[in-house]
Design a protein around this motif. Sequence first.
Motif, PDB file in Angstrom:
ATOM      1  N   PRO A  76       0.861  -1.302   0.082  1.00  0.00           N
ATOM      2  CA  PRO A  76      -0.029   0.103  -0.046  1.00  0.00           C
ATOM      3  C   PRO A  76       0.840   1.224  -0.011  1.00  0.00           C
ATOM      4  O   PRO A  76       2.077   1.344   0.611  1.00  0.00           O
ATOM      5  CB  PRO A  76      -0.729  -0.092   1.279  1.00  0.00           C
ATOM      6  N   GLU A  77       0.365   2.382  -0.605  1.00  0.00           N
ATOM      7  CA  GLU A  77       1.275   3.505  -0.924  1.00  0.00           C
ATOM      8  C   GLU A  77       1.279   4.134   0.556  1.00  0.00           C
ATOM      9  O   GLU A  77       2.483   4.860   0.666  1.00  0.00           O
ATOM     10  CB  GLU A  77       0.246   4.514  -1.584  1.00  0.00           C
ATOM     11  N   GLU A  78       0.519   3.911   1.562  1.00  0.00           N
ATOM     12  CA  GLU A  78       0.616   4.659   2.772  1.00  0.00           C
ATOM     13  C   GLU A  78       1.883   3.955   3.466  1.00  0.00           C
ATOM     14  O   GLU A  78       2.714   4.554   4.184  1.00  0.00           O
ATOM     15  CB  GLU A  78      -0.610   4.369   3.678  1.00  0.00           C
ATOM     16  N   VAL A  79       2.162   2.748   3.228  1.00  0.00           N
ATOM     17  CA  VAL A  79       3.356   2.217   3.706  1.00  0.00           C
ATOM     18  C   VAL A  79       4.613   2.502   3.171  1.00  0.00           C
ATOM     19  O   VAL A  79       5.554   3.015   3.730  1.00  0.00           O
ATOM     20  CB  VAL A  79       3.207   0.408   3.787  1.00  0.00           C
ATOM     21  N   THR A  80       4.619   2.676   2.126  1.00  0.00           N
ATOM     22  CA  THR A  80       5.755   3.212   1.059  1.00  0.00           C
ATOM     23  C   THR A  80       5.755   4.678   1.679  1.00  0.00           C
ATOM     24  O   THR A  80       7.100   5.048   1.768  1.00  0.00           O
ATOM     25  CB  THR A  80       5.434   3.406  -0.430  1.00  0.00           C
ATOM     26  N   ARG A  81       4.859   5.549   1.800  1.00  0.00           N
ATOM     27  CA  ARG A  81       5.171   6.761   2.462  1.00  0.00           C
ATOM     28  C   ARG A  81       5.731   6.991   3.828  1.00  0.00           C
ATOM     29  O   ARG A  81       6.569   7.719   4.113  1.00  0.00           O
ATOM     30  CB  ARG A  81       3.756   7.737   2.484  1.00  0.00           C
ATOM     31  N   TYR A  82       5.239   6.051   4.392  1.00  0.00           N
ATOM     32  CA  TYR A  82       5.880   5.838   5.952  1.00  0.00           C
ATOM     33  C   TYR A  82       7.456   5.731   6.169  1.00  0.00           C
ATOM     34  O   TYR A  82       7.983   6.215   6.470  1.00  0.00           O
ATOM     35  CB  TYR A  82       5.136   4.974   6.955  1.00  0.00           C
ATOM     36  N   TYR A  83       7.560   4.836   4.871  1.00  0.00           N
ATOM     37  CA  TYR A  83       9.107   4.297   5.144  1.00  0.00           C
ATOM     38  C   TYR A  83       9.977   5.290   4.283  1.00  0.00           C
ATOM     39  O   TYR A  83      10.989   5.536   4.639  1.00  0.00           O
ATOM     40  CB  TYR A  83       9.242   3.005   4.399  1.00  0.00           C
ATOM     41  N   THR A 104       5.814   8.492  -4.951  1.00  0.00           N
ATOM     42  CA  THR A 104       5.509   7.254  -4.094  1.00  0.00           C
ATOM     43  C   THR A 104       5.129   6.164  -5.040  1.00  0.00           C
ATOM     44  O   THR A 104       5.576   4.924  -4.675  1.00  0.00           O
ATOM     45  CB  THR A 104       4.099   7.665  -3.264  1.00  0.00           C
ATOM     46  N   LYS A 105       4.534   6.137  -6.112  1.00  0.00           N
ATOM     47  CA  LYS A 105       4.188   4.976  -6.935  1.00  0.00           C
ATOM     48  C   LYS A 105       5.207   4.332  -7.734  1.00  0.00           C
ATOM     49  O   LYS A 105       5.514   3.288  -7.604  1.00  0.00           O
ATOM     50  CB  LYS A 105       2.976   5.338  -7.899  1.00  0.00           C
ATOM     51  N   LEU A 106       6.238   5.323  -7.938  1.00  0.00           N
ATOM     52  CA  LEU A 106       7.652   4.873  -8.547  1.00  0.00           C
ATOM     53  C   LEU A 106       8.251   4.038  -7.590  1.00  0.00           C
ATOM     54  O   LEU A 106       8.986   3.061  -7.820  1.00  0.00           O
ATOM     55  CB  LEU A 106       8.565   5.914  -9.151  1.00  0.00           C
ATOM     56  N   VAL A 107       8.537   4.500  -6.583  1.00  0.00           N
ATOM     57  CA  VAL A 107       9.127   3.673  -5.542  1.00  0.00           C
ATOM     58  C   VAL A 107       8.475   2.304  -5.082  1.00  0.00           C
ATOM     59  O   VAL A 107       9.082   1.515  -4.856  1.00  0.00           O
ATOM     60  CB  VAL A 107       9.223   4.646  -4.139  1.00  0.00           C
ATOM     61  N   SER A 108       7.038   2.378  -5.196  1.00  0.00           N
ATOM     62  CA  SER A 108       6.289   1.210  -4.756  1.00  0.00           C
ATOM     63  C   SER A 108       6.474   0.345  -6.022  1.00  0.00           C
ATOM     64  O   SER A 108       6.790  -0.925  -5.677  1.00  0.00           O
ATOM     65  CB  SER A 108       4.806   1.441  -4.706  1.00  0.00           C
ATOM     66  N   LEU A 109       6.595   0.917  -7.256  1.00  0.00           N
ATOM     67  CA  LEU A 109       6.981  -0.029  -8.421  1.00  0.00           C
ATOM     68  C   LEU A 109       8.429  -0.584  -8.191  1.00  0.00           C
ATOM     69  O   LEU A 109       8.485  -2.016  -8.541  1.00  0.00           O
ATOM     70  CB  LEU A 109       6.753   0.856  -9.642  1.00  0.00           C
ATOM     71  N   ALA A 110       9.283   0.104  -7.628  1.00  0.00           N
ATOM     72  CA  ALA A 110      10.568  -0.692  -7.588  1.00  0.00           C
ATOM     73  C   ALA A 110      10.830  -1.530  -6.596  1.00  0.00           C
ATOM     74  O   ALA A 110      11.390  -2.575  -6.864  1.00  0.00           O
ATOM     75  CB  ALA A 110      11.674   0.862  -7.354  1.00  0.00           C
ATOM     76  N   THR A 111       9.987  -1.252  -5.385  1.00  0.00           N
ATOM     77  CA  THR A 111       9.783  -2.204  -4.309  1.00  0.00           C
ATOM     78  C   THR A 111       9.090  -3.522  -4.909  1.00  0.00           C
ATOM     79  O   THR A 111       9.732  -4.659  -4.607  1.00  0.00           O
ATOM     80  CB  THR A 111       9.268  -1.555  -3.216  1.00  0.00           C
ATOM     81  N   ASP A 112       8.307  -3.441  -5.636  1.00  0.00           N
ATOM     82  CA  ASP A 112       7.444  -4.523  -6.239  1.00  0.00           C
ATOM     83  C   ASP A 112       8.434  -5.241  -6.730  1.00  0.00           C
ATOM     84  O   ASP A 112       8.304  -6.490  -7.214  1.00  0.00           O
ATOM     85  CB  ASP A 112       6.310  -4.293  -7.140  1.00  0.00           C
ATOM     86  N   LYS A 113       9.379  -4.645  -7.773  1.00  0.00           N
ATOM     87  CA  LYS A 113      10.224  -5.368  -8.701  1.00  0.00           C
ATOM     88  C   LYS A 113      11.038  -6.125  -7.740  1.00  0.00           C
ATOM     89  O   LYS A 113      11.681  -7.120  -8.195  1.00  0.00           O
ATOM     90  CB  LYS A 113      10.734  -4.336  -9.698  1.00  0.00           C
ATOM     91  N   ALA A 115      13.147  10.859   3.254  1.00  0.00           N
ATOM     92  CA  ALA A 115      12.968  11.357   1.893  1.00  0.00           C
ATOM     93  C   ALA A 115      11.169  11.349   1.840  1.00  0.00           C
ATOM     94  O   ALA A 115      10.683  10.977   0.643  1.00  0.00           O
ATOM     95  CB  ALA A 115      13.272  10.246   0.707  1.00  0.00           C
ATOM     96  N   ALA A 116      10.679  12.198   2.609  1.00  0.00           N
ATOM     97  CA  ALA A 116       9.058  12.455   2.368  1.00  0.00           C
ATOM     98  C   ALA A 116       8.813  13.261   1.242  1.00  0.00           C
ATOM     99  O   ALA A 116       9.475  14.145   1.192  1.00  0.00           O
ATOM    100  CB  ALA A 116       8.740  12.962   3.765  1.00  0.00           C
ATOM    101  N   THR A 117       7.734  12.711   0.650  1.00  0.00           N
ATOM    102  CA  THR A 117       7.283  13.501  -0.385  1.00  0.00           C
ATOM    103  C   THR A 117       5.725  13.387  -0.498  1.00  0.00           C
ATOM    104  O   THR A 117       5.057  12.262   0.068  1.00  0.00           O
ATOM    105  CB  THR A 117       7.640  12.710  -1.847  1.00  0.00           C
ATOM    106  N   GLU A 118       5.201  14.424  -1.014  1.00  0.00           N
ATOM    107  CA  GLU A 118       3.617  14.374  -1.203  1.00  0.00           C
ATOM    108  C   GLU A 118       3.171  14.146  -2.603  1.00  0.00           C
ATOM    109  O   GLU A 118       2.212  14.068  -2.906  1.00  0.00           O
ATOM    110  CB  GLU A 118       3.131  15.932  -0.689  1.00  0.00           C
ATOM    111  N   ASP A 119       4.329  14.069  -3.582  1.00  0.00           N
ATOM    112  CA  ASP A 119       3.801  13.718  -4.996  1.00  0.00           C
ATOM    113  C   ASP A 119       3.607  12.244  -5.094  1.00  0.00           C
ATOM    114  O   ASP A 119       4.471  11.244  -4.831  1.00  0.00           O
ATOM    115  CB  ASP A 119       5.161  13.994  -5.731  1.00  0.00           C
ATOM    116  N   ALA A 120       2.355  11.950  -5.305  1.00  0.00           N
ATOM    117  CA  ALA A 120       1.851  10.573  -5.694  1.00  0.00           C
ATOM    118  C   ALA A 120       2.674   9.719  -6.799  1.00  0.00           C
ATOM    119  O   ALA A 120       2.657   8.694  -6.516  1.00  0.00           O
ATOM    120  CB  ALA A 120       0.364  10.589  -5.858  1.00  0.00           C
ATOM    121  N   THR A 121       3.177  10.288  -7.867  1.00  0.00           N
ATOM    122  CA  THR A 121       3.974   9.831  -8.646  1.00  0.00           C
ATOM    123  C   THR A 121       5.161   9.243  -8.123  1.00  0.00           C
ATOM    124  O   THR A 121       5.730   7.949  -8.642  1.00  0.00           O
ATOM    125  CB  THR A 121       4.075  10.559  -9.806  1.00  0.00           C
TER     126      THR A 121
END
Length: 110
Positions: free
Chosen positions: A52-59, A73-82, A65-71
Motif C-alpha cells: 500500500p502507498e501509505e506504507v511506502t510513504r511511511y518508510y 510514491t508510486k515509482l518507489v512502490s513499483l521499484a519495491t514490487d520489482k 525522503a518524505a514527498t507528497e508527490d503521488a507519482t
Amino acid sequence: LFRSWKQKNLDFRAMDASESPTKRGTKRKSAAEATQIVQFLKEVDGYTPTIPEEVTRYYLQLGGAATEDATITKLVSLATDKFIADIVHEAKELGKLRRSGKGGGEGEGE
C-alpha cells in the motif's frame, strides 16, 4: 507493467554532456524519449502496487525522503514490487534446483 516497460525499451540514461543540442536528430530523439516517459508515467498512475502507498510513504518519511508527490510514491512502490518479485523468482528457481538434486547435497559446502 514490468514487461510492457521492458518491451518499450525505455532508456533513462543521462545524455552525454559533450553532445550539442544542435546535433541532427537530438531534438527528435529527446521528444520521442519524453513521449515514452510521459506514457510510462501514465501507466504508473494506473498501477496498483502490492505494498500500500501509505506504507511506502511511511518508510520514505522514516528514511528522510518524505514527498507528497503521488507519482514519486508510486515509482518507489513499483521499484519495491520489482525487487520483491526478483527475490521470489530467485527463491523459486533455487527451490527447483534443490529439489532436482542439482543444488548440492547436505554437507557439500553449505
